[in-house]
Motif scaffolding. Sequence first.
Motif: not given
Length: 407
Positions: A398-407
Amino acid sequence: MFSARRHIRRTAPSARPARLTLITGTAVLGAALTACSGAAASDAGSGSGHAAGTSQAPDTRISVNLQGSGATAGKPVKVTLADGKLKTVKVTAAEGDALTGRISGDGRSWTSDRVAAPGTEYSVEATDTRGGTDRAGFSTAEADKVNKLTLAPGKNTTVGIAQPLSIVFDNPVKDKAAVEKTLKVSTSNNTEGSWGWLQDYSGKDRVDWRPKNYWKSGTRVTLDAELDGINSGTAGGWFVRDYRTTFTIGRNQVVKIDLDRHRLALHRDGKTVMDVPMSAGTPGGEKASWRGTAVLMAKEGTINMRSETVGLGDAYDKMVDSSMRLTWSGMYAHAAPWNAAYFGVANHSSGCVGMSNANAAELFEKAQVGDPFEITGADAKGTVAVGNGYGAWNVSWADWQAKSALS
């Protein structure tokens, strides 16, 4: 490390495209009308451009939103028909690469899927449903600053199950969302994954794509980075080419290091292939090893290791065999015969995982770049950071996905 997909001729800002006419601010050429012409030869002496009862020829002129010899790059190309409906539109760079696009629902306009690249000459040709044709042309201004990147892993390589797809940029990337939108990852088995932005150990902007879980052996991975014409933002500059790389996931291998038991084990497909004594970093200070999941970055072989390069003064300066890099900060697994008295007994190194010559050579031969090294135990100075090598596995999904600029 990568390959270009688009090869287009870059032109100087002063170059003017051929056959371009400007009429009241719109890029237009004389129409080559082939349908509905009302001007017959018998009309020549009538004193009128049209014979009685005939209709005026349709207007097949096109206008293009980008014009002249210094048009602004980074915008889609839009072609608009003066009258009627478009049938085909071709927008082609000087070296033959074409921009794909779509005709609007009402048939009056066409918009390219991608943006116009800097320093590129384009020709435009459009036909309408009545058989009329018109042409135009323009060239974009040169990039005032160019951004480049480095891709890992290398093209057509085979890597371990923890290897991320990693991109390090030469210049800062302010518009991360615009860049990320162009990065297309495809896999042979629809692997779930996400991009995450971070700061590389070098201080540069970096974006990694990691799967939710370790890769499955045999997975084929392709990155298409359609960056040509994208502006990375203030101080970053333009991208002036596309990038592409492919790689394959190799054997299912995990190296497990137990700092408390002073053991290293290599597991392949769930079975233990090696289980050997080792000695890791001396606990209680900067010489301690990292814990968490590190990823084998490179098999460097015999190298010169000097303590001053990792902030440890003049503690050592020696040639080291079977060296396998785990972090940018200088943590390796390698042969350490001088430390033999501590193998399996205590952690007594300057941060690396040391083994006998024979055990290190065996691990060096069997390990793959991209293999995870899962390090556990109390004798550590902290967890491998995401930018210190490939530390993304130490962040929750979940924390990794939050690092996407498109999240």
